[in-house]
Design a protein around this motif. Sequence first.
Motif, PDB file in Angstrom:
ATOM      1  N   GLY A   1       0.818  -1.208   0.000  1.00 11.03           N
ATOM      2  CA  GLY A   1       0.000   0.000   0.000  1.00 11.03           C
ATOM      3  C   GLY A   1       0.849   1.252   0.000  1.00 11.03           C
ATOM      4  N   ASN A   2       1.870   1.271   0.877  1.00  6.89           N
ATOM      5  CA  ASN A   2       2.730   2.447   0.957  1.00  6.89           C
ATOM      6  C   ASN A   2       3.465   2.703  -0.340  1.00  6.89           C
ATOM      7  N   VAL A   3       3.889   1.613  -0.992  1.00  7.47           N
ATOM      8  CA  VAL A   3       4.600   1.777  -2.252  1.00  7.47           C
ATOM      9  C   VAL A   3       3.641   2.258  -3.332  1.00  7.47           C
ATOM     10  N   ALA A   4       2.427   1.720  -3.333  1.00  6.69           N
ATOM     11  CA  ALA A   4       1.496   1.993  -4.437  1.00  6.69           C
ATOM     12  C   ALA A   4       0.813   3.351  -4.330  1.00  6.69           C
ATOM     13  N   GLU A   5       0.593   3.836  -3.095  1.00  4.85           N
ATOM     14  CA  GLU A   5      -0.273   5.010  -2.954  1.00  4.85           C
ATOM     15  C   GLU A   5       0.172   6.227  -3.777  1.00  4.85           C
ATOM     16  N   PRO A   6       1.437   6.653  -3.662  1.00 10.56           N
ATOM     17  CA  PRO A   6       1.832   7.828  -4.460  1.00 10.56           C
ATOM     18  C   PRO A   6       1.705   7.583  -5.954  1.00 10.56           C
ATOM     19  N   ILE A   7       1.977   6.343  -6.374  1.00  9.34           N
ATOM     20  CA  ILE A   7       1.836   6.038  -7.805  1.00  9.34           C
ATOM     21  C   ILE A   7       0.374   6.219  -8.209  1.00  9.34           C
ATOM     22  N   LEU A   8      -0.529   5.697  -7.383  1.00  7.44           N
ATOM     23  CA  LEU A   8      -1.959   5.791  -7.698  1.00  7.44           C
ATOM     24  C   LEU A   8      -2.442   7.240  -7.704  1.00  7.44           C
ATOM     25  N   THR A   9      -2.002   8.043  -6.715  1.00  8.01           N
ATOM     26  CA  THR A   9      -2.491   9.431  -6.688  1.00  8.01           C
ATOM     27  C   THR A   9      -1.968  10.206  -7.900  1.00  8.01           C
ATOM     28  N   THR A  10      -0.743   9.878  -8.336  1.00  7.38           N
ATOM     29  CA  THR A  10      -0.233  10.542  -9.539  1.00  7.38           C
ATOM     30  C   THR A  10      -1.052  10.113 -10.752  1.00  7.38           C
ATOM     31  N   LEU A  11      -1.323   8.806 -10.859  1.00  2.73           N
ATOM     32  CA  LEU A  11      -2.142   8.331 -11.975  1.00  2.73           C
ATOM     33  C   LEU A  11      -3.512   8.992 -11.957  1.00  2.73           C
ATOM     34  N   TYR A  12      -4.032   9.201 -10.724  1.00  5.45           N
ATOM     35  CA  TYR A  12      -5.349   9.811 -10.600  1.00  5.45           C
ATOM     36  C   TYR A  12      -5.353  11.234 -11.150  1.00  5.45           C
ATOM     37  N   SER A  13      -4.247  11.949 -10.932  1.00  4.40           N
ATOM     38  CA  SER A  13      -4.270  13.357 -11.318  1.00  4.40           C
ATOM     39  C   SER A  13      -3.796  13.614 -12.747  1.00  4.40           C
ATOM     40  N   ILE A  14      -3.349  12.566 -13.485  1.00  8.04           N
ATOM     41  CA  ILE A  14      -2.992  12.865 -14.875  1.00  8.04           C
ATOM     42  C   ILE A  14      -4.261  12.946 -15.716  1.00  8.04           C
ATOM     43  N   PRO A  15      -4.263  13.839 -16.702  1.00  8.50           N
ATOM     44  CA  PRO A  15      -5.414  13.906 -17.599  1.00  8.50           C
ATOM     45  C   PRO A  15      -5.406  12.659 -18.480  1.00  8.50           C
ATOM     46  N   LYS A  16      -6.328  11.755 -18.189  1.00 12.09           N
ATOM     47  CA  LYS A  16      -6.268  10.459 -18.855  1.00 12.09           C
ATOM     48  C   LYS A  16      -6.595  10.510 -20.341  1.00 12.09           C
ATOM     49  N   VAL A  17      -7.196  11.636 -20.799  1.00 13.51           N
ATOM     50  CA  VAL A  17      -7.471  11.745 -22.231  1.00 13.51           C
ATOM     51  C   VAL A  17      -6.237  11.544 -23.076  1.00 13.51           C
TER      52      VAL A  17
ATOM     53  N   LEU B   1      -8.281   3.665  -4.248  1.00 15.31           N
ATOM     54  CA  LEU B   1      -7.715   4.533  -3.200  1.00 15.31           C
ATOM     55  C   LEU B   1      -8.630   4.607  -1.979  1.00 15.31           C
ATOM     56  N   PHE B   2      -9.915   4.787  -2.222  1.00 14.33           N
ATOM     57  CA  PHE B   2     -10.851   4.902  -1.089  1.00 14.33           C
ATOM     58  C   PHE B   2     -10.930   3.583  -0.319  1.00 14.33           C
ATOM     59  N   SER B   3     -10.981   2.453  -1.033  1.00 15.09           N
ATOM     60  CA  SER B   3     -11.078   1.159  -0.342  1.00 15.09           C
ATOM     61  C   SER B   3      -9.826   0.914   0.490  1.00 15.09           C
ATOM     62  N   MET B   4      -8.677   1.242  -0.101  1.00 12.66           N
ATOM     63  CA  MET B   4      -7.420   1.043   0.617  1.00 12.66           C
ATOM     64  C   MET B   4      -7.404   1.869   1.905  1.00 12.66           C
ATOM     65  N   ASN B   5      -7.777   3.133   1.787  1.00 11.79           N
ATOM     66  CA  ASN B   5      -7.758   3.987   2.980  1.00 11.79           C
ATOM     67  C   ASN B   5      -8.810   3.569   3.994  1.00 11.79           C
ATOM     68  N   ALA B   6      -9.943   3.022   3.507  1.00  9.80           N
ATOM     69  CA  ALA B   6     -10.977   2.556   4.430  1.00  9.80           C
ATOM     70  C   ALA B   6     -10.392   1.492   5.350  1.00  9.80           C
ATOM     71  N   ILE B   7      -9.642   0.571   4.766  1.00 10.03           N
ATOM     72  CA  ILE B   7      -9.057  -0.503   5.578  1.00 10.03           C
ATOM     73  C   ILE B   7      -7.967   0.025   6.482  1.00 10.03           C
ATOM     74  N   ARG B   8      -7.135   0.904   5.935  1.00 11.33           N
ATOM     75  CA  ARG B   8      -6.024   1.410   6.734  1.00 11.33           C
ATOM     76  C   ARG B   8      -6.501   2.237   7.918  1.00 11.33           C
ATOM     77  N   GLN B   9      -7.596   2.985   7.710  1.00 13.33           N
ATOM     78  CA  GLN B   9      -8.016   3.889   8.772  1.00 13.33           C
ATOM     79  C   GLN B   9      -9.035   3.274   9.715  1.00 13.33           C
ATOM     80  N   MET B  10      -9.360   1.996   9.487  1.00 12.81           N
ATOM     81  CA  MET B  10     -10.295   1.343  10.390  1.00 12.81           C
ATOM     82  C   MET B  10      -9.663   1.279  11.783  1.00 12.81           C
ATOM     83  N   LYS B  11     -10.489   1.548  12.809  1.00 16.58           N
ATOM     84  CA  LYS B  11      -9.948   1.536  14.166  1.00 16.58           C
ATOM     85  C   LYS B  11      -9.440   0.138  14.486  1.00 16.58           C
TER      86      LYS B  11
END
Lengths: 281, 243, 248
Positions: free
Chosen positions: B85-101, B132-142
């Motif tokens: 998760g730690n390795v993938a997260e920044p990669i995913l957020t960058t992919l999220y913010s590129i204009p996919k067109v 991203l949301f599913s990953m954070n849901a699990i990580r932030q679960m109490k």
Amino acid sequence: MNPAAAGAKVVTLKQQPAPVEAHATLRGVTRIFQLPKSTLHALGPIDLDLAKGEFFSVVGPSGCGKSTLLDILAGLSAPQAGTAHFEGKPVNGVPDGVGVVFQEDASFPWLNVRDNVAFGLRRAGVDPAEIQRRVDYAIGFMGLKDFAASFPAQLSGGMRQRVCIARTLVMQPRLILLDEPFGALDQQTRLLMGDELLRLWRETSATVLLITHALDEAAMLSDRVGVMSTRPGTFIDFVETGWERDRDSRVVSTPHFGDITARLWEKLRVEALKIMSAGKS
Amino acid sequence: MPRLAGTLIVLLTFILLWQGFHLLVGSSAIASPLQTVVKLGSLLGTGEFWLNISETMRAFVAAFLLSLLGGISLGIVLGVRKLAGNVAEPILTTLYSIPKVVLYPLVLLCFGLGISAKIAFGVMHGLIPITLFSMNAIRQMKPVYRRTSQVMRLSPSQSAFTVILPAILPEIISGVRLGFSLTLLGVLIGEMFASQRGLGFLLTSAINLGQIDTIMAIALLLTVFAVSCNSLMMLFNRQLTHR
Amino acid sequence: MSEKWLRLIVVATMILLVELLCRVGVIPRMVMLAPSQMVVELAEILRTGQFSADIRTTFTNIAISTALSIVLGFVAGLIIYSLPALRHALEPLLASYYAVPTFVFYPIFITLFGVGSASIIAIAVLLAVVSMITATLNGLDRIPRVLRKTAQIYRMSRAKTALLVELPATLPYLFTGVKLSVAYSFIGVIASEFILSGAGIGYAIAYAYNLFENGHMYALILLVLVTVTIVNTILNMIDRRLQARRQR
């Protein structure tokens, strides 16, 4: 350092004694909250005289309006009826010479410890050399020397509360109001912070009003303790502790401390039971 | 309910502004609310329009289901495996913010002109937010929830279905809501750029022909569809969490 | 640190894999250029300056759109925050906002602003502004009450409180809005150019695609990917610094 007046009788008074010199007073103070469908009589009528230089604590069941009382004295909110006076002048907005320490962590996360402590002095336009001197003193006094450049997020809860106390201390307030300042801390830290507070009180000779729900804290620290009833909160008892000015947390081992605490609990238990049976808490 | 009334007033104000704008710039620039609704009604009366709707919906439903399944499973894996998760997260957020067109030509070159390119493009938009949301849901679960289920000696599947899933579901639904919108956007952009069918294609041809009422009718239809689905999901979430 | 390296290795491996697949011909040249060739092509177009005008147009539009979104979003956020009734009414609409496929409104902007930069900026602002509004509201909501009380204790004026307490307290949240505004401005500008425009990087990519000029196309795609990655990394670095100060 001598556990004072060991075995002295607990003096309990229905009426508070006329103070030598009233530093702050509340007369007939009442607070009512307007709710969507009803009105909530939260507080009062309250009469209170704080003697100059006295350490006064307020204990009471949760929701009895202790914090509202403090807000009114600090000028943070106005009563519906009655008046508050500080140094002979009516309280209207936050008066000069009043310092407040809140229960919540009020340190500014974007400033380091030193800038946090200096914040109020800078706002008041105090001369930089004087700021330097006072901040150094307060930081040293509260044992924050090694953390002066740290940010609050890097400190423990107890340390952050020290920052807030230091920040109040540098303003040289003549009346210090504390709203459950150690409520979020563990018991041992609380006792030690209590010692710090006593030291600060002796050093500054300020008048102190401490709001707390911890009986031991009130019994150990105060000259006088006011016990409040459930809502609408009024004073039902005043207890003089009779401690010497030069005291610290070790008084908890004296029988006298037990007497005071027992006395406070006797009164409070009835009030706490009322709340519990009403299912409010 | 006063909340609903306020929202209705805002919507009404919006419609009035729309009408005012229409009067200001004229029919050739902006169709009036009434014209738009009438146009939409007449479009919905033709069989050809429904063919285009079904074409878009087919691509959208397929893309959304793929994003949903892929995103949630990927998110759970990355949420449980801390390092991954730690390795993938920044990669995913960058992919999220590129204009996919800009990657659409690549998709077209891989899948050809057709429904599969649209589906792939929709998935590219919807997969990452859901992950991203599913990953954070699990990580932030109490952590106390997991410990409680251990103390109750629940089996792994019991713990997954009766404790963990209910605990993380609200977060996941937020991700799914975002994924839903973006998948729809992806499919539409795909159709607008290169397609011979679908609502996106209709939009592009209406733009080229300058049929402003058709453009606005389709925009209205899509907006109503997307907003209603989103509101339903929010309502479902509120029911679920008793908030 | 080891995570950083691992991430670098993962990304490098994927790029090398694509490079290999292209070199041995599993991925045909018609579909995709090898990454190394993309770099060469990019260097080439940057050297000749063939697309300089398009590149300048796009980045100017993105900058204008970002700035407009941040300013408008912040001001709108302040206004909405100060009017609770309006906010109450708007909230369900704001929550559904991203469900609206914003690009379908592009033709309407063309009729209003004409074909060109103004329409593109308008659509990008439409896409980006709401995240700034939401971030502003969120930040203002999360100013701890005790900080405002503290400002009162120091007997600070309304303006001083806003400047010295409220603004710094909301800053980490505002920055989240800034980050999203940048990302959505990139997406809004380039996607609009791609679908319906006659200038800019997005248009140039679409144009090259239609003419089968894979060299130019992949050079420009690489340019976009690299720029976004760099901007994103810098913003994330600042963000992490701001978040570290946020406690509670």
